[in-house]
Design a protein around this motif. Structure first.
Motif, mmCIF file in Angstrom:
data_model
loop_
_atom_site.group_PDB
_atom_site.id
_atom_site.type_symbol
_atom_site.label_atom_id
_atom_site.label_comp_id
_atom_site.label_asym_id
_atom_site.label_seq_id
_atom_site.Cartn_x
_atom_site.Cartn_y
_atom_site.Cartn_z
ATOM 1 N N UNK A 9 0.793 -1.041 0.003
ATOM 2 C CA UNK A 9 -0.085 -0.062 0.139
ATOM 3 C C UNK A 9 0.870 1.233 0.040
ATOM 4 N N UNK A 10 0.470 2.233 -0.741
ATOM 5 C CA UNK A 10 1.097 3.638 -0.462
ATOM 6 C C UNK A 10 1.482 4.185 0.642
ATOM 7 N N UNK A 11 2.176 5.090 0.926
ATOM 8 C CA UNK A 11 2.489 5.702 2.106
ATOM 9 C C UNK A 11 1.410 6.898 2.202
ATOM 10 N N UNK A 12 1.161 7.224 3.572
ATOM 11 C CA UNK A 12 0.217 8.402 3.545
ATOM 12 C C UNK A 12 0.645 9.478 2.805
ATOM 13 N N UNK A 13 2.035 9.857 2.864
ATOM 14 C CA UNK A 13 2.435 11.213 2.179
ATOM 15 C C UNK A 13 2.226 10.950 0.813
ATOM 16 N N UNK A 14 2.540 9.846 -0.015
ATOM 17 C CA UNK A 14 2.300 9.690 -1.250
ATOM 18 C C UNK A 14 0.751 10.070 -1.834
ATOM 19 N N UNK A 15 0.139 9.040 -1.048
ATOM 20 C CA UNK A 15 -1.377 9.303 -1.486
ATOM 21 C C UNK A 15 -2.077 10.536 -0.970
ATOM 22 N N UNK A 16 -1.517 11.166 -0.062
ATOM 23 C CA UNK A 16 -1.918 12.462 0.399
ATOM 24 C C UNK A 16 -1.704 13.555 -0.857
ATOM 25 N N UNK A 17 -0.633 13.148 -1.287
ATOM 26 C CA UNK A 17 -0.016 14.139 -2.556
ATOM 27 C C UNK A 17 -1.044 13.997 -3.800
ATOM 28 N N UNK A 18 -1.403 12.583 -3.959
ATOM 29 C CA UNK A 18 -2.373 12.408 -5.281
ATOM 30 C C UNK A 18 -3.540 13.113 -4.969
ATOM 31 N N UNK A 19 -4.165 12.911 -3.781
ATOM 32 C CA UNK A 19 -5.535 13.340 -3.323
ATOM 33 C C UNK A 19 -5.848 14.647 -2.951
ATOM 34 N N UNK A 20 -5.325 15.468 -3.588
ATOM 35 C CA UNK A 20 -5.158 16.775 -3.479
ATOM 36 C C UNK A 20 -6.764 17.243 -3.777
ATOM 37 N N UNK A 21 -7.619 17.723 -2.933
ATOM 38 C CA UNK A 21 -9.127 17.871 -3.340
ATOM 39 C C UNK A 21 -9.530 18.927 -4.683
ATOM 40 N N UNK A 22 -8.480 19.615 -4.906
ATOM 41 C CA UNK A 22 -8.640 20.643 -6.165
ATOM 42 C C UNK A 22 -8.344 19.762 -7.397
ATOM 43 N N UNK A 23 -7.758 18.824 -7.438
ATOM 44 C CA UNK A 23 -7.328 18.161 -8.552
ATOM 45 C C UNK A 23 -7.830 16.623 -8.596
ATOM 46 N N UNK A 24 -8.962 16.400 -7.675
ATOM 47 C CA UNK A 24 -9.257 14.767 -7.592
ATOM 48 C C UNK A 24 -10.697 14.678 -7.939
ATOM 49 N N UNK A 25 -11.220 13.940 -8.582
ATOM 50 C CA UNK A 25 -12.635 13.383 -8.976
ATOM 51 C C UNK A 25 -12.631 11.831 -8.511
ATOM 52 N N UNK A 26 -13.810 11.630 -7.890
ATOM 53 C CA UNK A 26 -14.152 10.420 -7.548
ATOM 54 C C UNK A 26 -15.307 9.829 -8.449
ATOM 55 N N UNK A 27 -14.991 8.694 -9.115
ATOM 56 C CA UNK A 27 -16.066 8.312 -10.073
ATOM 57 C C UNK A 27 -16.634 6.948 -9.593
ATOM 58 N N UNK A 28 -17.972 6.755 -9.384
ATOM 59 C CA UNK A 28 -18.750 5.406 -9.258
ATOM 60 C C UNK A 28 -18.930 4.777 -10.607
ATOM 61 N N UNK A 29 -18.880 3.773 -10.656
ATOM 62 C CA UNK A 29 -18.733 3.058 -11.995
ATOM 63 C C UNK A 29 -20.143 1.928 -12.016
ATOM 64 N N UNK A 30 -21.290 2.246 -12.388
ATOM 65 C CA UNK A 30 -22.330 1.337 -12.730
ATOM 66 C C UNK A 30 -22.876 0.738 -11.238
ATOM 67 N N UNK A 31 -22.737 1.803 -10.406
ATOM 68 C CA UNK A 31 -23.628 1.783 -9.067
ATOM 69 C C UNK A 31 -25.223 1.831 -9.142
ATOM 70 N N UNK A 32 -25.708 1.424 -9.724
ATOM 71 C CA UNK A 32 -27.190 1.556 -10.218
ATOM 72 C C UNK A 32 -27.940 0.373 -9.735
ATOM 73 N N UNK A 33 -29.237 0.714 -9.559
ATOM 74 C CA UNK A 33 -30.099 -0.217 -8.935
ATOM 75 C C UNK A 33 -30.328 -1.563 -9.889
ATOM 76 N N UNK A 34 -30.049 -1.379 -11.166
ATOM 77 C CA UNK A 34 -30.445 -2.821 -11.823
ATOM 78 C C UNK A 34 -29.149 -3.254 -12.010
ATOM 79 N N UNK A 35 -28.214 -2.984 -11.475
ATOM 80 C CA UNK A 35 -26.631 -3.697 -11.399
ATOM 81 C C UNK A 35 -26.226 -4.302 -10.034
ATOM 82 N N UNK A 36 -26.740 -3.474 -8.996
ATOM 83 C CA UNK A 36 -26.183 -3.860 -7.585
ATOM 84 C C UNK A 36 -27.149 -3.623 -6.468
#
Length: 220
Positions: A1-28
Motif C-alpha cells: 500500500x502507498x505511504x500516507x504522504x504519497x497518497x495525500x499528494x495524489x488526493x489534493x481535493x482541487x485536482x481529484x475526482x471520484x467516479x462511481x461505476x455502474x453503482x445503479x439499482x439494476x446492477x447492484x
C-alpha cells in the motif's frame, strides 16, 4: 500500500475526482440483472465503502461523477459486437433509460453538485462519453475509481483514464466482481501495475488530512 504522504499528494481535493461505476439499482440493487454480482458488491462491503467515499468527497469538496450504463427500450445505439452485450439484452432486468434500474443505488447519495454521465454503448464509462472532457474541465489530475465490475468496467475505466494522462487511485475494497476471489487477483496482478492501490480507510484518512491541513494554513 502507498505511504500516507504519497497518497495525500495524489488526493489534493482541487485536482481529484471520484467516479462511481455502474453503482445503479439494476446492477447492484436488490432486483439486479446479475444477482451474483449484486450480492458480492453488498456482502463484500464494496457498495458500503463506495457510499463512504462519496460522502467524504461531498464533505471535502471533491467532485463526484456517477457513470451509469443504460439502453433505450428500442435498443438503438446499443453495442452488439460481444457475447456480453447479447447476453445482457436477454436478461429479465433491463437497464432502460428513465427507469429505477438506472438510478444510483442506496446507500450511495447523489448530491446536487454531482455529475451523472450516462452511456448507451460500449464497455467503458470513459471511452466515447463526456467523462474525459468533464474531467479536464474540472482540472482533474487524479481519478479515484470505484464500483463494478472488476471483471470488465473497472479495468476499462482504469486503462482509459491512464491512457488519457490521469493518475488513478483504486480503493481495493470499494470495487467488486465475480467470483469473489477474482477481484483481489485482478487488482494485484493487473491494476497495481498502472494505478495506486489503497483501501477505503486510507483514502478517507488522506481526505480528512488534506482538509485539516487546508484549515491550518487559512489566516485566522
Amino acid at each position: 500500500m502507498p505511504s500516507h504522504e504519497v497518497l495525500g499528494d495524489l488526493l489534493d481535493p482541487a485536482g481529484t475526482v471520484l467516479i462511481t461505476v455502474e453503482c445503479q439499482q439494476g446492477v447492484v440493487g436488490p432486483a439486479a440483472a446479475l444477482p451474483q454480482l449484486a450480492r458480492e458488491a453488498r456482502e463484500s462491503g464494496a457498495l458500503a465503502n463506495v457510499a463512504r467515499l462519496v460522502a467524504a468527497a461531498h464533505a471535502h469538496r471533491v467532485q463526484v461523477v456517477h457513470a451509469v450504463a443504460e439502453r433505450r427500450p428500442d435498443g438503438r445505439g446499443a453495442s452488439r459486437n460481444a457475447r456480453l452485450f447479447r447476453a445482457a439484452a436477454r436478461l429479465p432486468v433491463q437497464q432502460l433509460a428513465g427507469t429505477d434500474a438506472t438510478r444510483v443505488a442506496p446507500p450511495i447519495e447523489v448530491a446536487e453538485q454531482d455529475l451523472v454521465v450516462r452511456r448507451l454503448h460500449g464497455l467503458s464509462p470513459v471511452q466515447g462519453t463526456d467523462v474525459d472532457a468533464l474531467l479536464r474541465n474540472l482540472g482533474c489530475r487524479t481519478l479515484v475509481v470505484t464500483g463494478v465490475s472488476a471483471n470488465v468496467a473497472i479495468p476499462n475505466t482504469v486503462f482509459d483514464a491512464v491512457n488519457r494522462g490521469y493518475t488513478v487511485v483504486v480503493p481495493s475494497d470499494a470495487v467488486a466482481g465475480v467470483p469473489a476471489d477474482y477481484t483481489p487477483a485482478m487488482i494485484r496482478h493487473t491494476l497495481a501495475l498502472v494505478a495506486t492501490i489503497a483501501t477505503t480507510d486510507e483514502v478517507l484518512d488522506c481526505l480528512r488530512g488534506t482538509a485539516t491541513a487546508g484549515a491550518e494554513v487559512r489566516p485566522g
